[in-house]
Structure formats: structure tokens, C-alpha cells
Design a protein around this motif. Structure first.
Motif, PDB file in Angstrom:
ATOM      1  N   PHE A   1      -4.052  14.088   7.369  1.00 31.39           N
ATOM      2  CA  PHE A   1      -3.179  13.125   8.056  1.00 31.39           C
ATOM      3  C   PHE A   1      -3.344  11.736   7.440  1.00 31.39           C
ATOM      4  N   THR A   2      -4.573  11.268   7.371  1.00 24.96           N
ATOM      5  CA  THR A   2      -4.848   9.917   6.900  1.00 24.96           C
ATOM      6  C   THR A   2      -4.610   9.797   5.400  1.00 24.96           C
ATOM      7  N   THR A   3      -4.948  10.857   4.672  1.00 25.07           N
ATOM      8  CA  THR A   3      -4.798  10.832   3.221  1.00 25.07           C
ATOM      9  C   THR A   3      -3.338  10.879   2.811  1.00 25.07           C
ATOM     10  N   PHE A   4      -2.548  11.769   3.426  1.00 25.94           N
ATOM     11  CA  PHE A   4      -1.113  11.801   3.130  1.00 25.94           C
ATOM     12  C   PHE A   4      -0.461  10.461   3.459  1.00 25.94           C
ATOM     13  N   ALA A   5      -0.893   9.846   4.560  1.00 20.87           N
ATOM     14  CA  ALA A   5      -0.332   8.540   4.923  1.00 20.87           C
ATOM     15  C   ALA A   5      -0.629   7.514   3.829  1.00 20.87           C
ATOM     16  N   ARG A   6      -1.852   7.513   3.316  1.00 19.80           N
ATOM     17  CA  ARG A   6      -2.216   6.568   2.247  1.00 19.80           C
ATOM     18  C   ARG A   6      -1.403   6.838   0.984  1.00 19.80           C
ATOM     19  N   LEU A   7      -1.320   8.092   0.593  1.00 18.24           N
ATOM     20  CA  LEU A   7      -0.599   8.440  -0.628  1.00 18.24           C
ATOM     21  C   LEU A   7       0.890   8.126  -0.502  1.00 18.24           C
ATOM     22  N   GLY A   8       1.422   8.240   0.713  1.00 16.78           N
ATOM     23  CA  GLY A   8       2.833   7.959   0.948  1.00 16.78           C
ATOM     24  C   GLY A   8       3.131   6.509   1.280  1.00 16.78           C
ATOM     25  N   GLY A   9       2.129   5.635   1.189  1.00 18.61           N
ATOM     26  CA  GLY A   9       2.338   4.223   1.505  1.00 18.61           C
ATOM     27  C   GLY A   9       2.622   3.975   2.965  1.00 18.61           C
TER      28      GLY A   9
END
Length: 546
Positions: free
Chosen positions: A404-412
Motif C-alpha cells: 500500500f505505502t510503497t505503491f503510493a510512493r512509486l505512484g507519486g
């Protein structure tokens, strides 16, 4: 746009929940680590932000994300040619994905499918969202509207979203995927126990007893509403709209053949949605959660795998289908900037293995529903060409909530992660970009339902002792030396007992400060425009005693 009563609380959270001047609320154990390594992580994050900016500029924007979650496959069964020979189950396409990206060798999940999927969607231990267990028939419960999913977070950053396949987050309208951030969704209301096990064919295979009247009839039975009936099957819907049940006529009996048709339809729709999303002028988040390999009967004339078990057969078929999906990513010319994530949601359904299903315990003991490593350790692979090193592996601890947190970071989209609740997911971007040794967690709390059953820290794992016993009396294992958790070591417990108890206290303090949220409640099957009469009856009978 339809504004429904259950949606109002979520809408009212608004900017308060997303107040970006505030830090993300993490668990006490993460904050304990951050107190030791915060300055180092902050400096690394400055470098990572600069690198992500360069990557987006080079690749023409934020990455697409294709998230594939497979059901009930234990660690070691995917991505490894040697284990293909051991098990007699060939997965060449998944093996190819593993070779092209990073293998997360210590991915932890929740012990069963609904909690794992909640953790992935919300970045929270499922108990924080009121989710405690897998449900089969009507319950009038589900993921609450107030929960914020990764699809909602990415949509705020401009992503288009779609979900295809298993969902299993509840039978109430607010919990459906098209009301939880997905622009379009095709999904079954329930799961494979209903779809493949509660059938006449499964009864004839001696895998579901006592349900089908052709297999057992009791002339002395009084209650005619004891056995499940009228359950809704597959739905399709667009965001904020009504769902529609597909491929099921009033009075029709669900069969194994219809389950096979559903799986084939979801595979077609995954590729259709991939094409639709790739043609749009925005990055996309496509979630494909297949129902296969869960299957409880032989439903083809010729077995093709060396293993021959009915779940083994479907895993080989699923590998072919995933190969078709991966090839479509290549054909569309989007592979260079598409993150592909594939993992399993928990260990094998070991009540049906290995004699029947063909699935078996391998390295770790245990399976679905259990806090043992075999229940919560799964294969996980992630590919992003030119960014994540091909053929790499990481032995760092990762938890499914970290996606959840990692996808959010990668997706800006980090700014859109809510700040009014605990987020257990740890940002693992540094691990993906910098490689092994860069995880920001070395711990996991493992629940069975609402009960904390074990705590993992580094290579050590403590099974919580019964109430009243000290930590020194707890079974404690070194999972590197004893991966099957069969020989507890008092020598570990004596020095680690107090440290594990401190971890539990830090976790409990966070819960005390931020209590668990309630599970969503409602009337089952609302929001379905073509509800069959038998489903209407099931809902009315259910509501009559609530």
C-alpha cells in the motif's frame, strides 16, 4: 453520482483525513526503529526522490501498476524451476517474471485470504479495520466506506483503476470494489468455497459433504433455511453505479462448469481491461486476483501436469494465462514503465492436500488460517524494467501491507495516504531501488483472527504464551535454523522474552492510542440491480432475525 448513506462518513472525512502537514501514523515498533535510523532514512529518501523524478522523466510519467494476487499457494511453489521438478507443477511464465525482477524471499501475509487482501488494500493490519476472518455466506459485513484503499489513493494522483477477479471484502454495497476506488470491477460477491466447493460436483468428489440434497437428505430436518441458498455469484459494475449479476438466471443452479466459465471470463476481462487502460492518457492501477488455482474437483478429461492434483492442474493453467497477460503487456509497448507485482495471499489450503489438490507443505510447516510460517510466508516477485534489478533477490522482511505505502510512493501519491489512522505498511521503495538490505522493517505481528499469535523479529519468532505465563516460557524459534518451527529453544526465550514483550507493549500502546475501527455493516446485496428472487429471499430471511 449516487451519494449513499454509508458513503457520507467517508466523504466527511475529506481534507481532515488527508491533512498533509501531519506525518503518517505508524505502529510503535516502526517508530522505535525510526528513532534509531530516522536520520539515515531521511537522507536516503532525498536521494530516492531525486531518482524517482529522473525515472519518471526518462519513462514519460508515473508507472503503471499491475497487481496480481494468487490464492493459497505456499512459499517455494512459484518462480523456481527446481521446485517445479520437486512438485511436478510447471510454472515457466511465473519463473520468467521472477527472473526479470526481484524475488522478495521473506514476504509475510496474513493467515487467510480476506485479511491479507484487506492489508494490501488499506496498508493496515486487518484487525484495525474490524476484519478478523474469512466469511462464506451472508453476513451483512464488509470493508467500511471509511477505509481508504490503494486504489483511492492512486486515483487522487491521477491513476485510472480497475479490478478483475476475487475480491472477498464483504457482501454489503459499501465494500464492493467499485465503491472502494476502482473505476470498473468484475468480481464474485463471495469466494471459492461457494463457487467451487459448495457444488454437486464437489460433493461427488467427497470434498463437500452434507450440503447437496442429492448426497444427503434428512427426513427429520425442520429448519429449511439452515443450508446456504440463493447466494449471489459474479457482479460487474462501474464506480458509483449499481452492480449487475452476470451469467446467472433466476432459479439456475451454480455448477463447477459455471465456475470454470467465470475463471475464463475473468482472464479475458483482465486482458480487455489492460488494453483499455493502456489506451488512456493516464497511468493505471490494474488489480487481477484470479480464483484459480483454488479448485475442488477434476473438471477436465485429461490431466496435463506431472503432479495431477486438481489444484496443481489449475496452477499450470493459471501460469499459461499469466503468460498471455505478460505477453500482452509487451505487445502493447508498455512493459518498460509497468510495475508487475505477483504474490500469493497465504499458504496452501492444507485440509485438501496433498493427496487430492496436489499442493503440499514444502519448506515451512502449516498453511491457511495458521500463524506458522507455512501459513504466512509466500512467494512474491516484482518487476520494473531498468529500475528494479533483474534476477535480484532480497532476504529482508516485507509485509503485504507494505505494498500500500510503497505503491503510493512509486505512484507519486504519498500525500494522499490518510493521516487519521494507523498505517502499518512501511514504504519499501528503498529496498526495490537500492536492493537487498534496505528494508525498513525487521519485524511482523501475526494475528489469527483478532488474536495476536506470534511475533517475528529478525530471524527469531515467538509464539505467544498462554495468559499468565512469562515470555521466558514462550515457544521461541530461530526460523533460519528451524524453518518448520518444531524445536523451540529455551536459550532464545531466556534472552529474547523481555524484548518480545517490549515489542508487544509498543504494539498495544499504539492500539490504545488509536483503537481499532469497526467493520462495515449493512444489508447484504444492496446495490445490485437485478437481484434474483432466491437471493431476495435469502436476504429477507437473513434480515428477519438481525
Amino acid at each position: 453520482m449516487r451519494i449513499l448513506s454509508w458513503a457520507l462518513p467517508a466523504l466527511l472525512l475529506g481534507s481532515a483525513a488527508m491533512a498533509q502537514g501531519n506525518p503518517i501514523i505508524h505502529d510503535g515498533e516502526f517508530e522505535f526503529l525510526r528513532a534509531q535510523f530516522g536520520e539515515q532514512w531521511d537522507a536516503q529518501d532525498v536521494e530516492i526522490d531525486a531518482r524517482l523524478k529522473e525515472i519518471r522523466e526518462a519513462k514519460g510519467g508515473a508507472p503503471n501498476i499491475l497487481n496480481i494476487l494468487i490464492d493459497d499457494v505456499s512459499f517455494g511453489m512459484l518462480g523456481n524451476r527446481a521446485m517445479n521438478y520437486v512438485t511436478g507443477i510447471d510454472t515457466p511464465n511465473i519463473n520468467g517474471l521472477a527472473a526479470d525482477g526481484m524475488s522478495l524471499m521473506r514476504m509475510y501475509t496474513e493467515p487467510s485470504c480476506t485479511p491479507t487482501r484487506t492489508a494490501m488494500l488499506t496498508g493496515r493490519h486487518p484487525v484495525r479495520a474490524g476484519v478478523e476472518e474469512v466469511k462464506v455466506a451472508l453476513v451483512g459485513e464488509g470493508l467500511a466506506a471509511e477505509e481508504v484503499t490503494i486504489a483511492e489513493v492512486l486515483k487522487e494522483a491521477g491513476y485510472n483503476t480497475a479490478h478483475v477477479g476475487k475480491w472477498h471484502q464483504g457482501d454489503i454495497e459499501q465494500s464492493y470494489p467499485h465503491n472502494q476506488g476502482f473505476d470498473w470491477a468484475a468480481f464474485p460477491t463471495h469466494q471459492q468455497v461457494q463457487l467451487s466447493l459448495m457444488t454437486r460436483e464437489a460433493m461427488e468428489a467427497n470434498n463437500m459433504v452434507g450440503l447437496d440434497p442429492s448426497g444427503q437428505t434428512n427426513p427429520f430436518a425442520i429448519d429449511q433455511r439452515f443450508k446456504p441458498y440463493g447466494l449471489v455469484t459474479g457482479l460487474e459494475a462501474e464506480a458509483d453505479g449499481l452492480a449487475r449479476e452476470v451469467d446467472m438466471a433466476p432459479g439456475e443452479v451454480w455448477t463447477q462448469s459455471k465456475y470454470r466459465d467465470m475463471n475464463e471470463r475473468y482472464q479475458r476481462q483482465a486482458i480487455e481491461q489492460l488494453n483499455r487502460l493502456a489506451a488512456e492518457d493516464a497511468p493505471f492501477f490494474l488489480q487481477y486476483w484470479p480464483l484459480y488455482p483454488l479448485n475442488f474437483t477434476y473438471d477436465q478429461e485429461q490431466q496435463t501436469s506431472r503432479n495431477g492434483g486438481y489444484m496443481a492442474e489449475k496452477l499450470e493453467l493459471l501460469d499459461i494465462w499469466l503468460g498471455d497477460l505478460f505477453n500482452e503487456v509487451e505487445r502493447l509497448g508498455i512493459a518498460d514503465n509497468t510495475i508487475v507485482m505477483l504474490m500469493s495471499d497465504n499458504g496452501i489450503f492444507n485440509y485438501y492436500s496433498p493427496a487430492q489438490s496436489g499442493f503440499m507443505e514444502l519448506i515451512y510447516r502449516g498453511g491457511k488460517t495458521q500463524h506458522l510460517e507455512g501459513g504466512v510466508r509466500t512467494d512474491a516477485f516484482i518487476r520494473w524494467p531498468g529500475v528494479i534489478e533483474a534476477g535480484s533477490a532480497a532476504g529482508d522482511i516485507v509485509h503485504v501491507s507494505d505494498l500500500f505505502t510503497t505503491f503510493a510512493r512509486l505512484g507519486g501519491a504519498t500525500d494522499f495516504i490518510p493521516r487519521d489512522r494507523v498505517i502499518d505498511g512501511v514504504d519499501q521503495t528503498a529496498l526495490l531501488l537500492e536492493g537487498e538490505g534496505n528494508s525498513r522493517r525487521d519485524y511482523v505481528y501475526v494475528y489469527e483472527g483478532p488474536v495476536l499469535r506470534s511475533v517475528v523479529k529478525q530471524e527469531f519468532k515467538m509464539h505467544l504464551p498462554p495468559p499468565g505465563l512469562p515470555g521466558a516460557a514462550a515457544e521461541t524459534f530461530n526460523v533460519l535454523r528451524d524453518p518448520r518451527e518444531e524445536s523451540s529453544q529455551i536459550g532464545i526465550a531466556l534472552w529474547a522474552g523481555a524484548s518480545f514483550q517490549d515489542m508487544i507493549k509498543r504494539h498495544a500502546k499504539t492500539i490504545g492510542k488509536h483503537p481499532h475501527w469497526p467493520l462495515g455493516k449493512g444489508v447484504p446485496y444492496e446495490g445490485i440491480e437485478n437481484l434474483r428472487p432466491e437471493s431476495e429471499l435469502a436476504r429477507e430471511v437473513f434480515a428477519s432475525w438481525q
